[in-house]
Motif scaffolding. Structure first.
Motif, PDB file in Angstrom:
ATOM      1  N   PRO A   1       0.701  -1.318  -0.028  1.00  8.73           N
ATOM      2  CA  PRO A   1      -0.111  -0.191   0.043  1.00  8.73           C
ATOM      3  C   PRO A   1       0.930   1.444   0.043  1.00  8.73           C
ATOM      4  CG  PRO A   1      -0.860  -1.611   1.457  1.00  8.73           C
ATOM      5  CD  PRO A   1       0.267  -2.148   1.114  1.00  8.73           C
ATOM      6  N   GLY A   2       2.144   1.233   0.501  1.00 11.70           N
ATOM      7  CA  GLY A   2       2.782   2.274   0.664  1.00 11.70           C
ATOM      8  C   GLY A   2       3.368   2.722  -0.728  1.00 11.70           C
ATOM      9  N   CYS A   3       3.297   1.781  -1.646  1.00 13.99           N
ATOM     10  CA  CYS A   3       3.700   2.145  -3.104  1.00 13.99           C
ATOM     11  C   CYS A   3       2.749   2.767  -3.809  1.00 13.99           C
ATOM     12  CB  CYS A   3       4.399   0.724  -3.834  1.00 13.99           C
ATOM     13  SG  CYS A   3       5.825   0.211  -2.754  1.00 13.99           S
ATOM     14  N   LEU A   4       1.298   2.624  -3.434  1.00 15.61           N
ATOM     15  CA  LEU A   4       0.262   3.146  -4.330  1.00 15.61           C
ATOM     16  C   LEU A   4       0.622   4.877  -4.495  1.00 15.61           C
ATOM     17  CD1 LEU A   4      -2.750   1.496  -2.552  1.00 15.61           C
ATOM     18  CD2 LEU A   4      -1.916   0.793  -4.816  1.00 15.61           C
ATOM     19  N   HIS A   5      -0.028   5.406  -5.711  1.00 17.46           N
ATOM     20  CA  HIS A   5       0.123   6.568  -5.873  1.00 17.46           C
ATOM     21  C   HIS A   5      -0.881   7.163  -5.103  1.00 17.46           C
ATOM     22  CE1 HIS A   5       2.528   6.377  -9.655  1.00 17.46           C
ATOM     23  NE2 HIS A   5       1.462   5.460  -9.784  1.00 17.46           N
ATOM     24  N   TYR A   6      -0.996   8.576  -4.786  1.00 16.28           N
ATOM     25  CA  TYR A   6      -1.800   9.271  -3.899  1.00 16.28           C
ATOM     26  C   TYR A   6      -3.174   8.992  -4.055  1.00 16.28           C
ATOM     27  CZ  TYR A   6      -3.873  13.299  -1.276  1.00 16.28           C
ATOM     28  OH  TYR A   6      -4.815  13.962  -0.339  1.00 16.28           O
ATOM     29  N   ASP A   7      -3.741   9.187  -5.267  1.00 16.96           N
ATOM     30  CA  ASP A   7      -5.250   8.625  -5.436  1.00 16.96           C
ATOM     31  C   ASP A   7      -5.584   7.627  -5.171  1.00 16.96           C
ATOM     32  OD1 ASP A   7      -5.623  11.400  -5.983  1.00 16.96           O
ATOM     33  OD2 ASP A   7      -5.736  11.037  -8.232  1.00 16.96           O
ATOM     34  N   GLN A   8      -4.584   6.497  -5.477  1.00 11.36           N
ATOM     35  CA  GLN A   8      -5.040   4.817  -5.011  1.00 11.36           C
ATOM     36  C   GLN A   8      -4.616   4.794  -3.756  1.00 11.36           C
ATOM     37  OE1 GLN A   8      -1.415   3.768  -7.349  1.00 11.36           O
ATOM     38  NE2 GLN A   8      -2.758   3.162  -9.137  1.00 11.36           N
ATOM     39  N   PHE A   9      -3.968   5.407  -3.134  1.00  9.96           N
ATOM     40  CA  PHE A   9      -3.686   5.205  -1.585  1.00  9.96           C
ATOM     41  C   PHE A   9      -4.872   5.846  -0.925  1.00  9.96           C
ATOM     42  CE2 PHE A   9      -2.559   6.029   2.776  1.00  9.96           C
ATOM     43  CZ  PHE A   9      -2.098   4.891   3.213  1.00  9.96           C
ATOM     44  N   GLN A  10      -5.620   6.913  -1.199  1.00 10.60           N
ATOM     45  CA  GLN A  10      -6.544   7.579  -0.598  1.00 10.60           C
ATOM     46  C   GLN A  10      -7.933   6.581  -0.554  1.00 10.60           C
ATOM     47  OE1 GLN A  10      -7.314  11.340  -2.713  1.00 10.60           O
ATOM     48  NE2 GLN A  10      -7.314  12.221  -0.744  1.00 10.60           N
ATOM     49  N   ALA A  11      -8.192   5.859  -1.875  1.00  2.85           N
ATOM     50  CA  ALA A  11      -9.222   4.899  -2.126  1.00  2.85           C
ATOM     51  C   ALA A  11      -8.923   3.713  -1.063  1.00  2.85           C
ATOM     52  CB  ALA A  11      -9.414   4.423  -3.440  1.00  2.85           C
ATOM     53  N   TYR A  12      -7.731   3.058  -1.038  1.00  4.87           N
ATOM     54  CA  TYR A  12      -7.410   2.199  -0.029  1.00  4.87           C
ATOM     55  C   TYR A  12      -7.514   2.490   1.181  1.00  4.87           C
ATOM     56  CZ  TYR A  12      -4.203  -1.002   2.237  1.00  4.87           C
ATOM     57  OH  TYR A  12      -3.620  -2.062   3.022  1.00  4.87           O
ATOM     58  N   ASP A  13      -7.164   3.819   1.569  1.00  7.23           N
ATOM     59  CA  ASP A  13      -7.242   4.157   3.054  1.00  7.23           C
ATOM     60  C   ASP A  13      -8.505   4.095   3.535  1.00  7.23           C
ATOM     61  OD1 ASP A  13      -5.825   5.104   5.528  1.00  7.23           O
ATOM     62  OD2 ASP A  13      -6.387   6.930   5.029  1.00  7.23           O
ATOM     63  N   ILE A  14      -9.440   4.766   2.775  1.00  9.63           N
ATOM     64  CA  ILE A  14     -10.900   4.837   3.175  1.00  9.63           C
ATOM     65  C   ILE A  14     -11.532   3.487   3.214  1.00  9.63           C
ATOM     66  CG2 ILE A  14     -13.224   5.560   2.063  1.00  9.63           C
ATOM     67  CD1 ILE A  14     -11.764   7.924   0.808  1.00  9.63           C
ATOM     68  N   ILE A  15     -11.253   2.689   2.361  1.00 10.89           N
ATOM     69  CA  ILE A  15     -11.813   1.161   2.516  1.00 10.89           C
ATOM     70  C   ILE A  15     -11.237   0.627   3.657  1.00 10.89           C
ATOM     71  CG2 ILE A  15     -12.171  -0.897   1.445  1.00 10.89           C
ATOM     72  CD1 ILE A  15     -12.078   0.485  -1.447  1.00 10.89           C
ATOM     73  N   THR A  16     -10.099   0.450   3.833  1.00  8.13           N
ATOM     74  CA  THR A  16      -9.306  -0.247   4.836  1.00  8.13           C
ATOM     75  C   THR A  16      -9.732   0.443   6.327  1.00  8.13           C
ATOM     76  OG1 THR A  16      -6.994   1.094   4.721  1.00  8.13           O
ATOM     77  CG2 THR A  16      -7.433  -1.217   3.426  1.00  8.13           C
ATOM     78  N   ALA A  17      -9.988   1.668   6.382  1.00  8.98           N
ATOM     79  CA  ALA A  17     -10.511   2.345   7.827  1.00  8.98           C
ATOM     80  C   ALA A  17     -11.815   1.820   7.921  1.00  8.98           C
ATOM     81  CB  ALA A  17     -10.274   3.840   7.499  1.00  8.98           C
TER      82      ALA A  17
END
Length: 133
Positions: free
Chosen positions: A5-21
């Protein structure tokens, strides 16, 4: 296809972060409303990579199950394998009455699914999406 997840681009990580939270809150026992989220972007922006990374996170919990479907068999999400019509037992050509046996099969299938990922959702009509959800 999943990545750290630390290698995702900013927008990709935002989606990942919302879902995993949301996932972590559910795992912590919070009674949350379903998460409705649209991940959109031009082809090649990494939507599928972000979704696959979330899917791996879910699998690692051993408790969260994800169904990935598409309107067509050839979609960009790896391991989807099912079409929207197949997984919901909704025929695009019939009246969509469903037998008691089929309802039982649907309930058993969806019992443990907490998240549904629909690839190419914009290709699905409003009326079909209403039936699906």
């Amino acid at each position: 296809m999943s990545v750290d997840p630390g290698c995702l681009h900013y927008d990709q990580f935002q989606a990942y972060d919302i879902i995993t939270a949301h996932l972590n809150a559910i795992l912590a026992g919070q009674n949350l409303r379903p998460l409705h989220m649209l991940v959109h972007g031009e082809p090649g922006t990494g939507k599928s990579k972000a979704i696959q990374t979330v899917t791996v996170f879910c699998a690692q919990t051993g408790q969260i199950h994800v169904a990935k479907i598409s309107l067509h068999r050839h979609c960009s999400i790896p391991d989807s394998g099912k079409t929207t019509h197949t997984i919901a037992m909704i025929s695009p050509w019939k009246d969509n009455t469903i037998s008691t046996e089929s309802k039982a099969k649907l309930q058993a299938h969806w019992k443990h699914i907490q998240y549904l990922v629909i690839d190419e959702v914009l290709m699905i009509s409003k009326s079909f999406l209403a039936k699906l959800l």
